[in-house]
Design a protein around this motif. Structure first.
Motif, PDB file in Angstrom:
ATOM      1  N   CYS A  17       0.842  -1.202   0.000  1.00 45.85           N
ATOM      2  CA  CYS A  17       0.000   0.000   0.000  1.00 45.85           C
ATOM      3  C   CYS A  17       0.875   1.250   0.000  1.00 45.85           C
ATOM      4  O   CYS A  17       1.765   1.398   0.851  1.00 45.85           O
ATOM      5  CB  CYS A  17      -0.920   0.024   1.213  1.00 45.85           C
ATOM      6  N   HIS A  19       0.910   5.327   0.351  1.00 46.20           N
ATOM      7  CA  HIS A  19       0.100   6.412   0.908  1.00 46.20           C
ATOM      8  C   HIS A  19       0.583   7.750   0.358  1.00 46.20           C
ATOM      9  O   HIS A  19       1.633   8.257   0.756  1.00 46.20           O
ATOM     10  CB  HIS A  19       0.197   6.396   2.436  1.00 46.20           C
ATOM     11  N   THR A  57      -3.568   5.056  -1.358  1.00 48.46           N
ATOM     12  CA  THR A  57      -4.458   5.959  -0.628  1.00 48.46           C
ATOM     13  C   THR A  57      -4.052   7.392  -0.944  1.00 48.46           C
ATOM     14  O   THR A  57      -2.944   7.651  -1.409  1.00 48.46           O
ATOM     15  CB  THR A  57      -4.371   5.741   0.895  1.00 48.46           C
ATOM     16  N   THR A  77      -9.542   4.076   1.009  1.00 49.48           N
ATOM     17  CA  THR A  77      -9.034   4.080   2.372  1.00 49.48           C
ATOM     18  C   THR A  77      -8.254   2.794   2.620  1.00 49.48           C
ATOM     19  O   THR A  77      -8.389   1.818   1.874  1.00 49.48           O
ATOM     20  CB  THR A  77     -10.191   4.168   3.379  1.00 49.48           C
ATOM     21  N   PRO A  78      -7.424   2.776   3.677  1.00 50.89           N
ATOM     22  CA  PRO A  78      -6.716   1.527   3.994  1.00 50.89           C
ATOM     23  C   PRO A  78      -7.655   0.337   4.164  1.00 50.89           C
ATOM     24  O   PRO A  78      -7.329  -0.785   3.747  1.00 50.89           O
ATOM     25  CB  PRO A  78      -5.982   1.867   5.297  1.00 50.89           C
ATOM     26  N   GLU A  79      -8.810   0.577   4.774  1.00 52.29           N
ATOM     27  CA  GLU A  79      -9.761  -0.512   4.972  1.00 52.29           C
ATOM     28  C   GLU A  79     -10.319  -1.008   3.653  1.00 52.29           C
ATOM     29  O   GLU A  79     -10.461  -2.225   3.425  1.00 52.29           O
ATOM     30  CB  GLU A  79     -10.899  -0.047   5.889  1.00 52.29           C
ATOM     31  N   GLU A  80     -10.644  -0.063   2.746  1.00 50.51           N
ATOM     32  CA  GLU A  80     -11.170  -0.454   1.435  1.00 50.51           C
ATOM     33  C   GLU A  80     -10.118  -1.196   0.621  1.00 50.51           C
ATOM     34  O   GLU A  80     -10.436  -2.157  -0.096  1.00 50.51           O
ATOM     35  CB  GLU A  80     -11.630   0.799   0.686  1.00 50.51           C
ATOM     36  N   ALA A  82      -7.568  -3.010   1.839  1.00 47.76           N
ATOM     37  CA  ALA A  82      -7.390  -4.353   2.410  1.00 47.76           C
ATOM     38  C   ALA A  82      -8.494  -5.295   1.935  1.00 47.76           C
ATOM     39  O   ALA A  82      -8.234  -6.459   1.601  1.00 47.76           O
ATOM     40  CB  ALA A  82      -7.368  -4.275   3.932  1.00 47.76           C
ATOM     41  N   GLU A  83      -9.716  -4.787   1.878  1.00 48.41           N
ATOM     42  CA  GLU A  83     -10.816  -5.623   1.412  1.00 48.41           C
ATOM     43  C   GLU A  83     -10.675  -5.950  -0.068  1.00 48.41           C
ATOM     44  O   GLU A  83     -10.867  -7.100  -0.488  1.00 48.41           O
ATOM     45  CB  GLU A  83     -12.148  -4.912   1.662  1.00 48.41           C
ATOM     46  N   PRO A  88      -4.780  -7.568   4.453  1.00 50.67           N
ATOM     47  CA  PRO A  88      -4.018  -6.354   4.778  1.00 50.67           C
ATOM     48  C   PRO A  88      -2.670  -6.336   4.083  1.00 50.67           C
ATOM     49  O   PRO A  88      -2.028  -7.380   3.923  1.00 50.67           O
ATOM     50  CB  PRO A  88      -3.850  -6.451   6.297  1.00 50.67           C
ATOM     51  N   GLN A  92       3.898  -1.079   3.823  1.00 47.39           N
ATOM     52  CA  GLN A  92       3.313   0.247   3.706  1.00 47.39           C
ATOM     53  C   GLN A  92       4.406   1.216   3.268  1.00 47.39           C
ATOM     54  O   GLN A  92       5.508   1.205   3.815  1.00 47.39           O
ATOM     55  CB  GLN A  92       2.748   0.715   5.051  1.00 47.39           C
ATOM     56  N   GLY A 100      -0.956   3.279  11.045  1.00 45.83           N
ATOM     57  CA  GLY A 100      -1.782   2.091  10.898  1.00 45.83           C
ATOM     58  C   GLY A 100      -1.093   0.876  11.487  1.00 45.83           C
ATOM     59  O   GLY A 100       0.098   0.881  11.768  1.00 45.83           O
TER      60      GLY A 100
END
Length: 240
Positions: A17, A19, A57, A77-80, A82-83, A88, A92, A100
Protein backbone atom coordinates in the motif's frame (compact mmCIF):
# COMPACT_ATOMS: atom_id res chain seq x y z
CA UNK A 1 15.66 0.64 6.71
CA UNK A 2 13.52 -2.10 5.21
CA UNK A 3 15.43 -5.08 3.92
CA UNK A 4 13.20 -6.04 1.01
CA UNK A 5 14.37 -9.63 0.74
CA UNK A 6 13.01 -10.31 4.24
CA UNK A 7 9.48 -9.74 2.95
CA UNK A 8 9.56 -11.82 -0.22
CA UNK A 9 8.61 -15.09 1.43
CA UNK A 10 5.07 -16.14 2.15
CA UNK A 11 2.03 -17.67 0.47
CA UNK A 12 -0.04 -15.86 -2.10
CA UNK A 13 0.60 -12.38 -3.50
CA UNK A 14 2.55 -9.67 -1.71
CA UNK A 15 0.18 -6.83 -0.85
CA UNK A 16 1.63 -3.32 -0.88
CA UNK A 17 0.00 0.00 0.00
CA UNK A 18 1.37 3.40 -1.05
CA UNK A 19 0.10 6.41 0.91
CA UNK A 20 0.18 9.60 -1.18
CA UNK A 21 0.49 12.70 1.03
CA UNK A 22 -2.32 15.25 0.97
CA UNK A 23 -1.91 18.91 0.11
CA UNK A 24 1.13 18.92 -2.13
CA UNK A 25 2.02 22.12 -3.97
CA UNK A 26 2.72 22.40 -7.72
CA UNK A 27 6.45 21.79 -7.24
CA UNK A 28 6.08 18.77 -4.98
CA UNK A 29 7.05 15.31 -6.19
CA UNK A 30 6.78 13.43 -2.91
CA UNK A 31 3.56 11.68 -3.85
CA UNK A 32 5.04 10.62 -7.16
CA UNK A 33 8.14 9.38 -5.36
CA UNK A 34 6.06 7.26 -2.98
CA UNK A 35 4.26 5.67 -5.93
CA UNK A 36 7.56 5.15 -7.73
CA UNK A 37 9.02 3.31 -4.74
CA UNK A 38 5.95 1.07 -4.66
CA UNK A 39 6.26 0.46 -8.39
CA UNK A 40 9.93 -0.53 -8.14
CA UNK A 41 9.24 -2.73 -5.11
CA UNK A 42 6.55 -4.56 -7.06
CA UNK A 43 8.84 -5.09 -10.03
CA UNK A 44 11.63 -6.43 -7.78
CA UNK A 45 9.31 -8.92 -6.11
CA UNK A 46 7.87 -10.02 -9.46
CA UNK A 47 11.37 -10.89 -10.67
CA UNK A 48 11.39 -13.44 -7.87
CA UNK A 49 8.25 -14.98 -9.29
CA UNK A 50 5.77 -13.71 -6.71
CA UNK A 51 2.65 -11.77 -7.66
CA UNK A 52 2.16 -8.28 -6.24
CA UNK A 53 -1.07 -6.40 -5.49
CA UNK A 54 -0.80 -2.66 -4.94
CA UNK A 55 -3.17 -0.17 -3.34
CA UNK A 56 -2.97 3.62 -3.21
CA UNK A 57 -4.46 5.96 -0.63
CA UNK A 58 -4.63 9.74 -0.86
CA UNK A 59 -5.06 12.11 -3.81
CA UNK A 60 -4.53 11.18 -7.43
CA UNK A 61 -1.09 11.87 -8.91
CA UNK A 62 -1.69 12.95 -12.54
CA UNK A 63 1.96 12.48 -13.57
CA UNK A 64 2.14 8.86 -12.41
CA UNK A 65 1.31 7.30 -15.77
CA UNK A 66 3.80 9.46 -17.67
CA UNK A 67 6.47 8.44 -15.14
CA UNK A 68 5.96 4.78 -16.01
CA UNK A 69 4.16 3.85 -12.80
CA UNK A 70 1.74 1.00 -13.29
CA UNK A 71 -1.88 1.57 -12.15
CA UNK A 72 -2.97 0.47 -8.69
CA UNK A 73 -5.06 -2.65 -8.19
CA UNK A 74 -7.16 -0.74 -5.66
CA UNK A 75 -7.58 2.80 -4.35
CA UNK A 76 -9.41 4.26 -1.38
CA UNK A 77 -9.03 4.08 2.37
CA UNK A 78 -6.72 1.53 3.99
CA UNK A 79 -9.76 -0.51 4.97
CA UNK A 80 -11.17 -0.45 1.43
CA UNK A 81 -7.79 -1.42 0.00
CA UNK A 82 -7.39 -4.35 2.41
CA UNK A 83 -10.82 -5.62 1.41
CA UNK A 84 -10.19 -5.16 -2.31
CA UNK A 85 -6.77 -6.85 -2.19
CA UNK A 86 -8.04 -9.79 -0.16
CA UNK A 87 -6.08 -9.00 2.99
CA UNK A 88 -4.02 -6.35 4.78
CA UNK A 89 -0.89 -5.07 3.02
CA UNK A 90 2.41 -6.52 4.21
CA UNK A 91 4.35 -3.38 3.21
CA UNK A 92 3.31 0.25 3.71
CA UNK A 93 5.05 3.08 1.83
CA UNK A 94 4.59 6.59 3.16
CA UNK A 95 6.32 9.96 3.39
CA UNK A 96 5.19 10.43 6.99
CA UNK A 97 5.01 8.34 10.11
CA UNK A 98 2.54 5.52 9.50
CA UNK A 99 0.07 5.06 12.33
CA UNK A 100 -1.78 2.09 10.90
CA UNK A 101 -1.28 -1.39 12.23
CA UNK A 102 0.49 -4.35 10.71
CA UNK A 103 3.09 -4.76 8.02
CA UNK A 104 6.51 -3.27 7.49
CA UNK A 105 6.79 0.46 6.78
CA UNK A 106 9.03 2.01 4.15
CA UNK A 107 9.52 5.74 4.76
CA UNK A 108 10.06 7.76 1.56
CA UNK A 109 11.81 11.12 1.80
CA UNK A 110 10.40 14.29 0.27
CA UNK A 111 11.02 15.29 -3.34
CA UNK A 112 10.40 18.54 -5.16
CA UNK A 113 11.18 20.22 -8.46
CA UNK A 114 12.81 23.63 -8.82
CA UNK A 115 10.90 26.49 -10.44
CA UNK A 116 13.18 26.39 -13.48
CA UNK A 117 12.35 22.72 -14.02
CA UNK A 118 8.57 22.83 -13.55
CA UNK A 119 7.74 22.83 -17.25
CA UNK A 120 10.07 20.43 -19.10
CA UNK A 121 7.76 20.13 -22.11
CA UNK A 122 10.60 19.06 -24.41
CA UNK A 123 11.93 16.41 -22.01
CA UNK A 124 11.17 12.71 -21.99
CA UNK A 125 8.52 12.16 -19.28
CA UNK A 126 10.63 9.32 -17.92
CA UNK A 127 13.49 11.73 -17.19
CA UNK A 128 11.86 12.52 -13.84
CA UNK A 129 11.69 8.80 -13.09
CA UNK A 130 15.39 8.44 -13.90
CA UNK A 131 16.37 11.37 -11.68
CA UNK A 132 14.39 9.97 -8.74
CA UNK A 133 15.76 6.46 -9.27
CA UNK A 134 19.25 7.90 -9.05
CA UNK A 135 18.77 9.05 -5.44
CA UNK A 136 18.33 6.85 -2.32
CA UNK A 137 14.63 6.79 -1.47
CA UNK A 138 15.32 7.74 2.16
CA UNK A 139 17.16 10.98 1.26
CA UNK A 140 15.36 14.21 0.25
CA UNK A 141 15.88 15.28 -3.35
CA UNK A 142 15.31 18.44 -5.36
CA UNK A 143 14.95 17.86 -9.09
CA UNK A 144 16.72 20.64 -11.00
CA UNK A 145 16.57 21.63 -14.65
CA UNK A 146 20.18 20.49 -15.03
CA UNK A 147 19.36 17.05 -13.59
CA UNK A 148 16.44 16.68 -16.00
CA UNK A 149 18.64 17.68 -18.94
CA UNK A 150 21.23 15.08 -17.99
CA UNK A 151 18.59 12.39 -17.49
CA UNK A 152 16.97 13.19 -20.83
CA UNK A 153 20.30 12.83 -22.64
CA UNK A 154 21.15 9.66 -20.74
CA UNK A 155 17.86 8.04 -21.71
CA UNK A 156 18.33 8.92 -25.36
CA UNK A 157 21.92 7.63 -25.35
CA UNK A 158 21.02 4.35 -23.67
CA UNK A 159 18.08 3.74 -25.99
CA UNK A 160 20.24 4.31 -29.07
CA UNK A 161 22.89 2.01 -27.64
CA UNK A 162 20.37 -0.73 -26.82
CA UNK A 163 18.88 -0.50 -30.31
CA UNK A 164 22.36 -0.85 -31.81
CA UNK A 165 23.27 -3.80 -29.59
CA UNK A 166 20.03 -5.53 -30.60
CA UNK A 167 21.40 -5.85 -34.16
CA UNK A 168 24.28 -8.02 -32.93
CA UNK A 169 24.21 -11.78 -32.23
CA UNK A 170 22.55 -12.60 -28.93
CA UNK A 171 24.83 -13.49 -26.02
CA UNK A 172 24.10 -14.55 -22.43
CA UNK A 173 23.47 -11.64 -20.11
CA UNK A 174 26.12 -10.58 -17.59
CA UNK A 175 25.02 -12.88 -14.78
CA UNK A 176 27.37 -11.52 -12.12
CA UNK A 177 26.27 -7.95 -12.79
CA UNK A 178 22.59 -8.93 -12.68
CA UNK A 179 23.10 -10.76 -9.37
CA UNK A 180 24.82 -7.68 -7.93
CA UNK A 181 22.02 -5.44 -9.17
CA UNK A 182 19.29 -7.66 -7.76
CA UNK A 183 21.07 -7.88 -4.41
CA UNK A 184 21.12 -4.07 -4.21
CA UNK A 185 17.44 -3.86 -5.11
CA UNK A 186 16.33 -6.58 -2.71
CA UNK A 187 18.36 -5.14 0.14
CA UNK A 188 17.21 -1.52 0.00
CA UNK A 189 15.65 -0.75 -3.40
CA UNK A 190 19.01 0.70 -4.41
CA UNK A 191 18.16 1.58 -8.01
CA UNK A 192 21.01 4.12 -8.03
CA UNK A 193 23.48 1.24 -7.72
CA UNK A 194 21.86 -0.45 -10.71
CA UNK A 195 22.19 2.71 -12.79
CA UNK A 196 25.89 2.92 -11.94
CA UNK A 197 26.37 -0.72 -12.93
CA UNK A 198 24.73 -0.04 -16.30
CA UNK A 199 26.94 3.01 -16.86
CA UNK A 200 30.00 0.84 -16.27
CA UNK A 201 28.64 -1.90 -18.54
CA UNK A 202 27.93 0.55 -21.35
CA UNK A 203 31.57 1.67 -21.31
CA UNK A 204 33.08 -1.83 -21.02
CA UNK A 205 34.63 -2.64 -24.41
CA UNK A 206 35.29 -6.25 -23.37
CA UNK A 207 31.59 -7.17 -23.11
CA UNK A 208 29.93 -8.28 -26.38
CA UNK A 209 27.07 -6.06 -27.60
CA UNK A 210 24.62 -8.96 -27.42
CA UNK A 211 25.38 -9.46 -23.72
CA UNK A 212 24.96 -5.74 -23.07
CA UNK A 213 21.58 -5.82 -24.77
CA UNK A 214 20.31 -8.78 -22.72
CA UNK A 215 21.55 -7.24 -19.46
CA UNK A 216 20.05 -3.81 -20.09
CA UNK A 217 16.75 -5.35 -21.17
CA UNK A 218 16.57 -7.58 -18.09
CA UNK A 219 17.29 -4.83 -15.57
CA UNK A 220 14.92 -2.42 -17.30
CA UNK A 221 12.12 -4.72 -16.16
CA UNK A 222 12.72 -3.11 -12.76
CA UNK A 223 13.89 0.34 -13.82
CA UNK A 224 10.93 0.87 -16.16
CA UNK A 225 12.78 3.31 -18.44
CA UNK A 226 11.66 1.81 -21.77
CA UNK A 227 15.26 1.26 -22.83
CA UNK A 228 14.28 -1.06 -25.70
CA UNK A 229 11.73 1.20 -27.36
CA UNK A 230 14.08 2.45 -30.13
CA UNK A 231 14.65 -1.06 -31.48
CA UNK A 232 13.55 -1.28 -35.10
CA UNK A 233 13.16 2.44 -35.56
CA UNK A 234 14.99 4.19 -38.36
CA UNK A 235 17.84 6.55 -37.37
CA UNK A 236 15.82 9.46 -38.73
CA UNK A 237 13.05 8.69 -36.25
CA UNK A 238 15.29 8.31 -33.24
CA UNK A 239 15.65 11.11 -30.73
CA UNK A 240 18.95 12.98 -30.89
Amino acid sequence: MLRIVDHLAGPGPLRVCAHVPVGEGPGELTGLRVLLAADVLGRVVELRGRAVLTGWTGPRVPSAGAAGIRPADATGTPEEIAEALGGPPAVQLTSRAYEGGGGACLRIAEASVTETATGPADKDPLAVRLVLLGRPYHEPVEVTAEALDEADLRLARWRRAVAGWADHPSKPLCADLVRTARAALEDSLDAAAVLRLLDDLEADADVPPGAKFETFARLDRVLGLELTREIGRSPAGARA
